[in-house]
Design an enzyme around this catalytic site. Structure first.
Site, PDB file in Angstrom:
ATOM      1  N   HIS A 141       0.855  -1.192   0.000  1.00 20.75           N
ATOM      2  CA  HIS A 141       0.000   0.000   0.000  1.00 20.75           C
ATOM      3  C   HIS A 141       0.884   1.232   0.000  1.00 20.75           C
ATOM      4  O   HIS A 141       1.446   1.619   1.025  1.00 20.75           O
ATOM      5  CB  HIS A 141      -0.895  -0.009   1.246  1.00 20.75           C
ATOM      6  N   GLN A 156      -9.796   9.199  -4.470  1.00 18.27           N
ATOM      7  CA  GLN A 156      -9.451   9.859  -3.211  1.00 18.27           C
ATOM      8  C   GLN A 156     -10.575  10.751  -2.682  1.00 18.27           C
ATOM      9  O   GLN A 156     -10.818  10.818  -1.482  1.00 18.27           O
ATOM     10  CB  GLN A 156      -8.177  10.687  -3.395  1.00 18.27           C
ATOM     11  N   HIS A 170      -9.661   1.563   0.748  1.00 17.55           N
ATOM     12  CA  HIS A 170      -9.367   2.298   1.979  1.00 17.55           C
ATOM     13  C   HIS A 170     -10.639   2.198   2.826  1.00 17.55           C
ATOM     14  O   HIS A 170     -11.640   2.854   2.525  1.00 17.55           O
ATOM     15  CB  HIS A 170      -9.087   3.771   1.681  1.00 17.55           C
ATOM     16  N   GLU A 210     -10.891   4.070   7.718  1.00 18.62           N
ATOM     17  CA  GLU A 210      -9.657   4.700   8.206  1.00 18.62           C
ATOM     18  C   GLU A 210     -10.031   5.876   9.105  1.00 18.62           C
ATOM     19  O   GLU A 210      -9.703   7.028   8.835  1.00 18.62           O
ATOM     20  CB  GLU A 210      -8.779   5.154   7.043  1.00 18.62           C
ATOM     21  N   ASP A 251       2.544   3.306   2.883  1.00 14.11           N
ATOM     22  CA  ASP A 251       1.468   4.259   2.663  1.00 14.11           C
ATOM     23  C   ASP A 251       1.954   5.560   2.038  1.00 14.11           C
ATOM     24  O   ASP A 251       1.600   5.880   0.912  1.00 14.11           O
ATOM     25  CB  ASP A 251       0.693   4.531   3.948  1.00 14.11           C
TER      26      ASP A 251
END
Length: 423
Positions: free
Chosen positions: A55, A151, A213, A216, A312
């Protein structure tokens, strides 16, 4: 052309000290393997498969050093807002240069496999196009999977008549390897739930892997992971699905977690935890006790649920540090998740090698097995325990039997001659 690497400690091959490579593949792993055209002495060092960074946001690399944008709160959501403005106007060539440099830095520490989370919430798909071109340009030396990652959300984003969902599909049509998502950044729980269902539909339609994702946040009521697991289970898609971060699962009550563990085992879903970044980002609203921000990695390991570690970010709007050195990620991860029992040291390297290859569906071509490509790295340690205890350097990276790099070992001067016992 044959090569024999001798005087090695081979991970998960306890009795082996030699590796015979022929035509770029592992021919034999064992002892007294006979003659070879070239013999390389590894000096008693540890050989493991190449690091896998499961990731990593290559397209965000070093954006954190731009003085025009600063994440004052240090939170995930401020970083997302800042990036939304920052990325506008970036050209494909600028993005490719950034990605290439990130890959170069990461590879210098022994990583040969990357799952690249790549933002596609841009009507021009600049980052996706750049990442796909770099993926293909560098494929001989590094394996990159490109995730179509919205995103700014699949449904909370819309520009020039295109939603994030539309752009995910366009990225898949261009050749992205995985369907991404970020349900906790949608405007409502209903939208987040719908994004999960659409992710699975798109993956099946285009025969792609899934990497979301997921949760989170520090919200102990977050349940997107539950839905992702259920949808993957219904479609028999669990082994092709990865839930990244899942920080909230570290905050849920134990009764709920126990139930979900059984469902995770049933589905075969994979997990990625990003120790350094989530330690930095999460728990921002906590006073004390302050949560670590990580998912239940130790419990996943103990329940045979596949989990890997990822870097990340490297110096971006989300995280101000990072180098791409997976030894640092492993070290932080095993400390914060308390994976330091005696039996853990013998398997901890799986978190940055085999487990990542499994979720990337690379098991047929990855690992220290006869007949597979001769890809491996050499660590400056005498055993898995010694390498982890001393956080040793990667001394060499080998791809298809050829060195990508070699480093000179450090030398130490001391008047004491102490026999360092290893477990």
């Amino acid at each position: 052309m044959s090569k024999k690497f001798v005087n090695a400690v081979v991970y998960k091959h306890e009795d082996a000290s030699e590796i015979l490579v022929e035509d770029g593949k592992f021919a034999k792993i064992g002892n007294n393997l006979g003659d070879a055209d070239e013999v390389i002495d590894l000096g008693g060092r540890l050989v493991i498969p190449p690091y896998v960074d499961s990731h990593l946001h290559l397209d965000y690399y070093f954006t954190g050093q731009d003085d025009k944008v600063k994440n004052e709160s240090g939170t995930l959501f401020e970083a997302i807002d800042l990036w939304n403005d920052y990325k506008k106007g970036t050209t494909k060539e600028e993005m490719k240069e950034r990605i290439r440099q990130a890959v170069k830095d990461v590879a210098s520490y022994g990583t040969q496999y990357i799952r690249a989370q790549t933002d596609c919430t841009d009507p021009n798909l600049t980052g996706i196009k750049a990442a796909l071109e770099v993926r293909d340009e560098l494929k001989d030396n590094i394996t990159i999977q490109v995730v179509a990652f919205p995103q700014n959300g699949m449904y909370s984003y819309k520009e020039e008549g295109k939603t994030g969902r539309d752009l995910v599909e366009e990225a898949l049509q261009l050749g992205a390897d995985c369907v991404g998502g970020i349900p906790h950044n949608e405007w409502s729980r209903d939208d987040g739930n719908e994004s999960i269902r659409e992710i699975v539909r798109l993956a099946i339609k285009y025969d792609k892997l899934i990497d979301v994702h997921c949760d989170e946040t520090d919200d102990d009521q977050a349940r997107f992971l539950e839905l992702l697991n259920a949808e993957a289970m219904k479609q028999g898609y669990g082994k092709l699905t990865t839930a990244s971060h899942t920080c909230s699962f570290g905050s849920v009550n134990d009764a709920y977690a126990f139930r979900m563990m059984g469902l995770f085992r049933q589905s075969g879903i994979n997990f990625v935890s990003c120790p350094t970044e989530n330690l930095f980002l999460q728990g921002r609203q906590d006073t004390y006790p302050k949560r670590r921000g990580l998912t239940r990695v130790k419990e996943f390991v103990d329940n045979d649920i596949n989990v890997a570690f990822g870097q990340d970010s490297i110096v971006d709007l989300w995280y101000p540090a990072g180098s791409g050195n997976m030894m640092n990620i492993l070290d932080n991860g095993i400390h914060t998740t308390q994976l330091m029992r005696e039996e853990d040291f013998d398997r901890n390297f799986d978190l940055v090698t085999y487990n990542g290859a499994k979720l990337m569906q690379l098991e047929d071509v990855y690992g220290l097995d006869e007949g597979k490509p001769a890809n491996f790295i050499v660590l400056d340690g005498e055993s898995p325990y010694d390498a982890q205890r001393r956080r040793v350097e990667c001394m060499a990276s080998v791809r298809n039997g050829e060195f990508l790099f070699q480093k000179e070992p450090r030398t130490y001067s001391t008047e004491l001659d102490i026999d360092r016992k290893t477990k």
